[in-house]
Write an enzyme that holds these catalytic residues in place. Structure first.
Site, PDB file in Angstrom:
ATOM      1  N   THR A 262      -4.428  -2.441   6.730  1.00  0.00           N
ATOM      2  CA  THR A 262      -3.858  -2.534   5.386  1.00  0.00           C
ATOM      3  C   THR A 262      -2.828  -1.436   5.184  1.00  0.00           C
ATOM      4  OG1 THR A 262      -5.439  -1.000   4.379  1.00  0.00           O
ATOM      5  CG2 THR A 262      -6.001  -3.350   4.312  1.00  0.00           C
ATOM      6  N   ASP A 263      -1.864  -1.702   4.326  1.00  0.00           N
ATOM      7  CA  ASP A 263      -1.161  -0.574   3.738  1.00  0.00           C
ATOM      8  C   ASP A 263      -2.163   0.091   2.801  1.00  0.00           C
ATOM      9  OD1 ASP A 263       0.787   1.240   3.032  1.00  0.00           O
ATOM     10  OD2 ASP A 263       2.343  -0.277   2.828  1.00  0.00           O
ATOM     11  N   TRP A 264      -1.901   1.355   2.465  1.00  0.00           N
ATOM     12  CA  TRP A 264      -2.888   2.147   1.722  1.00  0.00           C
ATOM     13  C   TRP A 264      -3.007   1.601   0.299  1.00  0.00           C
ATOM     14  CZ3 TRP A 264      -2.271   3.044   6.406  1.00  0.00           C
ATOM     15  CH2 TRP A 264      -2.906   4.073   7.101  1.00  0.00           C
ATOM     16  N   GLY A 265      -4.155   0.997   0.012  1.00  0.00           N
ATOM     17  CA  GLY A 265      -4.351   0.345  -1.276  1.00  0.00           C
ATOM     18  C   GLY A 265      -4.055  -1.139  -1.235  1.00  0.00           C
ATOM     19  N   GLY A 266      -3.911  -1.711  -0.033  1.00  0.00           N
ATOM     20  CA  GLY A 266      -3.510  -3.109   0.097  1.00  0.00           C
ATOM     21  C   GLY A 266      -4.644  -4.110   0.104  1.00  0.00           C
TER      22      GLY A 266
END
Length: 739
Positions: A262-266
């Site tokens: 994931t992107d951070w917070g995705g």
């Protein structure tokens, strides 16, 4: 590797030694898949689940009991980011984490040089190894759709052929050193405004022909070991757990055997994360830039909530094992790999690579003689030092640290050569400097306001000094403040910010010997272009930026960069903006890519809306002549190929490099197709008077389009034209063939 992991590894190895053998998963002479299956068979449920999510801001768990180390990651497609605290976004403020900053990826794309891309990946991997990083979060290959996208500087331009050809050697150069490339942001991360939830709607043709090919090349040809999902939704489902993108296309169709991160917070949902292709969840409950989580990592979607559903039988154990296999595979390729280089950091060799990339990235957009244009008049560039006693450098970007800011690509360079430094090294006391404008410090989520009185005072001072100078070099453009080239916010206008348009107008009025150098990762509006004899696109060039810019301006280096995107005259000339706000930026919930497959030069050329400077454009201090092309056959069969050959000569007085570009046009298409599409390119170096014959292999794949009726690629029988030139509009010759 920390002490507890070393102890665990010792216990495992000692136990194995009592039985006279090394465990299969630790034997690097055994096939990778055997090692993965052996390690998987030894793991508990808790150990498996622990691997699927972060344990710190940029770390995920290995298996300490088995001696399998943690995975460590770092931001930085352009350099290894300074150390971040364990579980917040603050910098650790170490003194040993300064690095070499490399040119931004728009600059790399502007070189059109595959060899330099491979050197880039190799050098960055060496810096990552020295800093003990296993996964570098880059490169990015999202397509340049609009010049307002704040993150365009991290990507490789508007064309899928160029981006795909340039990303493959980058990945190979990096991963041969045992550092994983994490190609991002998959997919359709083409704006930063509302990035966390905007729902992108587009046709299958646009998805397949424009936005996915570079990712496909990264996987199939580059062999990327990891992929990062994007924040946005695609057709109603978040991209970080998207069944179409991750399961059906990436893993099933392309055969990707690596890890989806994931992107951070995705991540947003446990069930979707479990079933729709996600493997490793990082940074949940943050915005990926500044905000912190109120939860511990074992409360992430793929942590305890996932474990509970597995134990209830609500989710299959086979899905868990597939994710763990992928993570073990990545770990054995990187963190657990024993025989890999030590790495190096901020070395002379890395600075030389950064400078070489910068030298070939700089694009000479315009080079006329000052004042009234007379036939045969000498262009302003390169600068003849003997002609000028007073050279005035104007512009904040001449001295600004352009590695600072921009979001996750923020860097802490050990050394910086600014444009002013580079020019002073060449011209010494002839150089005077004044800032001309002020922009404020990099600030995330807001803009520092500069008082009008300050701006006006700086402008008037610059104009007064320009009146007395023999030559003026204006170094401006964008920077990495919020609202410029910066993550989590798009640009607020197409024009140059901070009063630069008026400043350039005023400088041109008092001194005709004016060079404008633009440092940016994006196109900008240039209503002043007709008043300026010389314009240089200089990008964000990293630690050695000033050397490359000074070398090109002085003629020490003959410019050979070519634009990786079109520069529209006005914003409305860009296809994404033609259809109003529903196309960009959307209605805050969803958006529709109404320009469809006509992105960048495909839009300009097909709709006959000329760009100010077209895709592939870039001037030289010498002249290249293109000869007559020939084909090995007038007909291409579905299972064959043909060869196009064209001689290219340097008819000028200086050695130089030229990028020969091959475009394909279907003359009577069944469906709407672009007027032409880039399908191949070759960069060659020629001495004065030298000729080289460039050969291109033409295959049926170059003729294909995605048929929405059959959901398959096809090439139709008929007549096609091959166009060869120096840009998408500077076409020197063409030749037809039948398929």
């Amino acid at each position: 590797m920390n002490r507890s992991i070393l102890l665990s590894a010792t216990i495992v190895l000692t136990a194995a030694a009592l039985h006279g053998q090394t465990p299969i998963y630790q034997d690097e002479s055994r096939p990778l898949e055997e090692r993965v299956e052996d390690a998987l068979s030894r793991m508990t449920l808790d150990e498996k689940v622990a691997m699927l999510h972060a344990e710190g801001k940029f770390a995920s768990a290995g298996v300490p009991r088995l001696g399998i180390p943690d995975l460590w990651m770092s931001d930085g497609p352009h350099g290894v980011r300074a150390e971040i605290n364990w579980n917040d976004w603050g910098y650790s403020k170490r003194t040993n984490d300064s690095i070499a900053a490399f040119p931004a990826l728009t600059a790399l794309a502007a070189t059109w040089n595959r060899d330099l891309s491979e050197l880039y990946g190799q050098a960055l991997a060496e810096e990552a190894l020295y800093r003990e990083k296993d996964v570098m979060l880059g490169p990015g290959v999202n397509i340049y759709r609009t010049p307002l996208n704040g993150r365009n500087f991290e990507y490789m331009g508007e064309d899928p052929c160029l981006a795909g050809e340039m990303v493959v050697p980058y990945i190979r150069g990096m991963q041969r050193n045992g550092v994983a490339a994490c190609v991002k942001h998959y997919a359709l991360n083409n704006q930063e405004v509302w990035r966390g939830h905007i729902d992108v709607q587009l046709s299958d043709r646009a998805l397949r022909e424009i936005y996915l090919p570079a990712f496909e090349k990264a996987v199939k040809e580059g062999g990327a070991w990891s992929i990062m999902g994007s924040y946005n939704k695609v057709r109603g489902q978040h991209a970080c757990h998207n069944d179409l993108l991750l399961n059906k296309i990436l893993k099933d169709e392309w055969g990707f055997d690596g890890v989806v991160i994931t992107d951070w917070g995705g991540a947003h949902d446990t069930r979707e994360a479990a079933l729709c292709g996600l493997d490793l969840e990082m940074g949940t409950y943050t915005n990926g830039l500044t905000s912190e989580s109120a939860f511990t990592t074992d409360q992430y979607y793929l942590a305890n909530p996932y474990k509970e559903l597995l134990l209830k039988g609500d989710l299959p154990m086979e899905g868990l094992d597939d994710k763990v296999r992928r993570l073990l595979r990545l770990n054995f390729r990187t963190a657990a790999r024993r025989l890999k280089p030590y790495g190096s950091i901020a070395s002379p060799e890395h600075y030389a690579i950064a400078e070489a990339i910068g030298d070939e990235a700089v694009v000479l957009l315009k080079n006329d003689a000052p004042g009234k244009k007379k036939k045969g008049a000498t262009p302003l560039l390169p600068i003849d030092a003997a002609k000028y006693d007073r050279i005035l450098v104007v512009g904040e970007n001449a001295t600004r640290n352009l590695m600072e800011g921009g979001g996750s690509s923020d860097l802490k360079p050990k050394d910086i050569v600014t444009p002013l430094d580079g020019l002073r090294a060449l011209y010494g006391d002839k150089i005077e400097y004044t800032p001309g404008y002020k922009s404020g410090k990099p600030m995330y989520g807001k803009v520092e306001k500069i008082r009008a009185a300050v701006t006006d005072s700086l402008r008037r001072r610059a104009v007064e000094m320009a009146r007395e100078a023999d030559l003026v070099i204006f170094v401006g453009g964008l920077n990495k403040n919020h609202g410029q080239d910066c993550e989590n916010g798009d640009r607020e206008e197409y024009a140059l910010p901070f009063g630069q348009p008026r400043l350039i107008d005023d400088l041109a009025e008092v001194n005709p010997n004016l060079v404008v150098v633009l440092l940016s990762g994006n196109a900008v509006e240039m209503p002043w272009a007709s008043k300026v004899p010389a314009i240089v696109q200089g990008w964000y060039l990293g630690s050695m930026a000033g050397k490359s810019i000074a070398s090109v301006i002085s003629g020490k280096v003959n410019p050979s960069g070519k634009l990786p995107f079109s520069i529209p005259v006005k914003l409305e000339d860009n296809g994404a903006h033609h259809f109003g706000t529903i196309s960009y930026p959307g209605d805050s919930i969803r958006q529709e890519y109404l320009e469809d497959i006509l992105v960048g030069y495909r839009w300009h050329d097909t709709k006959k809306i000329p760009a100010l400077y077209p895709f592939g454009h870039g001037l030289s201090y010498t002249t290249f002549d293109y000869g007559k092309p020939t084909l090995s056959s007038p007909t291409l069969s579905p299972d064959g190929s043909l060869t196009l050959s064209i001689p290219v000569s340097n008819v000028g007085k200086q050695a130089g490099k030229e990028t020969v570009q091959l475009y394909v046009s279907e003359l009577s298409p069944r469906l709407t197709r672009p007027a032409k599409e880039l399908k191949a390119f070759e960069k060659i170096s020629l001495a004065p008077g030298q000729t080289k014959v460039v050969h291109f292999t033409v295959t049926p794949d170059m003729l294909r389009y995605y048929d929405p009726d059959t959901s398959a690629w096809r090439a139709d029988p008929g007549k096609y034209r091959l166009l060869i030139g120096s840009s998408s509009t500077d076409l020197r010759s063409g030749i037809d063939f039948k398929y």
